[in-house]
Design a protein around this motif. Sequence first.
Motif, short mmCIF file in Angstrom:
data_model
loop_
_atom_site.label_atom_id
_atom_site.label_comp_id
_atom_site.label_asym_id
_atom_site.label_seq_id
_atom_site.Cartn_x
_atom_site.Cartn_y
_atom_site.Cartn_z
N ALA A 112 0.84 -1.21 0.00
CA ALA A 112 0.00 0.00 0.00
C ALA A 112 0.87 1.25 0.00
O ALA A 112 0.58 2.23 -0.71
CB ALA A 112 -0.93 -0.01 1.21
N VAL B 194 -5.27 6.89 -0.27
CA VAL B 194 -4.88 5.49 -0.11
C VAL B 194 -4.65 5.25 1.37
O VAL B 194 -3.81 5.91 1.99
CB VAL B 194 -3.58 5.17 -0.88
CG1 VAL B 194 -3.20 3.70 -0.70
CG2 VAL B 194 -3.73 5.51 -2.36
N LYS C 5 -8.73 4.34 -2.22
CA LYS C 5 -8.20 2.99 -2.22
C LYS C 5 -8.14 2.51 -0.77
O LYS C 5 -7.34 3.00 0.03
CB LYS C 5 -6.82 2.92 -2.87
CG LYS C 5 -6.27 1.51 -2.99
CD LYS C 5 -5.05 1.49 -3.90
CE LYS C 5 -5.44 1.68 -5.35
NZ LYS C 5 -4.26 1.77 -6.25
N SER D 212 -6.98 0.03 1.39
CA SER D 212 -5.91 -0.95 1.20
C SER D 212 -6.07 -2.23 2.00
O SER D 212 -5.39 -3.22 1.72
CB SER D 212 -4.57 -0.30 1.56
OG SER D 212 -4.31 0.82 0.74
N TRP E 131 -3.77 -7.68 -3.03
CA TRP E 131 -2.35 -7.37 -3.05
C TRP E 131 -1.58 -8.66 -3.32
O TRP E 131 -2.00 -9.74 -2.87
CB TRP E 131 -1.89 -6.78 -1.72
CG TRP E 131 -2.45 -5.45 -1.38
CD1 TRP E 131 -3.32 -5.16 -0.37
CD2 TRP E 131 -2.17 -4.20 -2.02
NE1 TRP E 131 -3.60 -3.82 -0.34
CE2 TRP E 131 -2.91 -3.20 -1.35
CE3 TRP E 131 -1.36 -3.83 -3.10
CZ2 TRP E 131 -2.88 -1.87 -1.73
CZ3 TRP E 131 -1.33 -2.50 -3.48
CH2 TRP E 131 -2.08 -1.53 -2.79
N TYR F 161 -0.95 -5.33 -7.17
CA TYR F 161 -2.28 -5.88 -6.91
C TYR F 161 -2.95 -6.24 -8.23
O TYR F 161 -2.73 -5.59 -9.24
CB TYR F 161 -3.16 -4.93 -6.07
CG TYR F 161 -3.62 -3.66 -6.77
CD1 TYR F 161 -4.80 -3.64 -7.52
CD2 TYR F 161 -2.91 -2.48 -6.65
CE1 TYR F 161 -5.24 -2.47 -8.14
CE2 TYR F 161 -3.33 -1.31 -7.27
CZ TYR F 161 -4.51 -1.31 -8.01
OH TYR F 161 -4.93 -0.16 -8.63
N LEU G 250 -8.07 -5.66 -1.10
CA LEU G 250 -8.23 -4.21 -1.10
C LEU G 250 -9.50 -3.88 -1.87
O LEU G 250 -10.01 -4.70 -2.64
CB LEU G 250 -7.03 -3.50 -1.74
CG LEU G 250 -6.81 -3.74 -3.24
CD1 LEU G 250 -7.12 -2.47 -4.04
CD2 LEU G 250 -5.41 -4.21 -3.53
#
Length: 231
Positions: A11, A50, A75, A77, A96, A204, A224
């Motif tokens: 991330a 994120v 996002k 994560s 991920w 990812y 995610l």
Amino acid sequence: MTETEWAGAAARNNAEWCDAVCRAHGLAGEFGAGAWSSARRTPPLYPDAVSLTPEVSAADLVARIDTASPGCSVKDSFARLDLEPLGFEVLFEAQWIHREAGTPAPAHLGWEPLRSAESLPAWETAWNDGEESTGLFRPGLLSDDTRFLAAYAEGRIVAGAVASRGASVVGVSNLFTSADEESAWAGCLTEIARLWPGLPVIGYESGESLDAAVSQGFKPIGPLRVWLHTG
């Protein structure tokens, strides 16, 4: 490291890439408590925030971004946030992925980094399925730690990816190909091993793209979500 720690490293690397893209467009992102965010709307296809830890507050994160502008996204994560009450819906989910340092690189040749900024429009056009370049990827992104990789056939780009080196990992994003993805991953990983030997690789993927990555030595390490603000 644990899978959660690897997901955190992935991330962070991804947020650093998003930050680099934003800064190339004149936008100043910020690494704050538990997340990276941009107070101004980010370039197309790039998130406005994120999350970097599982504990970050949904309300605190959303307060840092411009939800009034169309296309605002987050996002998530660790797939932990509930952003629906704040006007978001899930755009897509993914995993991920992590490939251990020292995993043998596939015996595959033919990929190389772009050698000049003049090649970026052709790379973006190939990445965007033949659509003309809009200047999303700008020359300021080219550096020793960020390489736009490409494979060529008959003088044109037929596959590519972005590889961005962080403190202890190499992140791969924007992988594309006009052939099969397993071969694309093999070529990409061979070039990464040449550029940065001994570093683990993260990224990812989802669906068939995830299957192709796993076939080349990656391991899924956690979910995610990307949320899109719908008002």
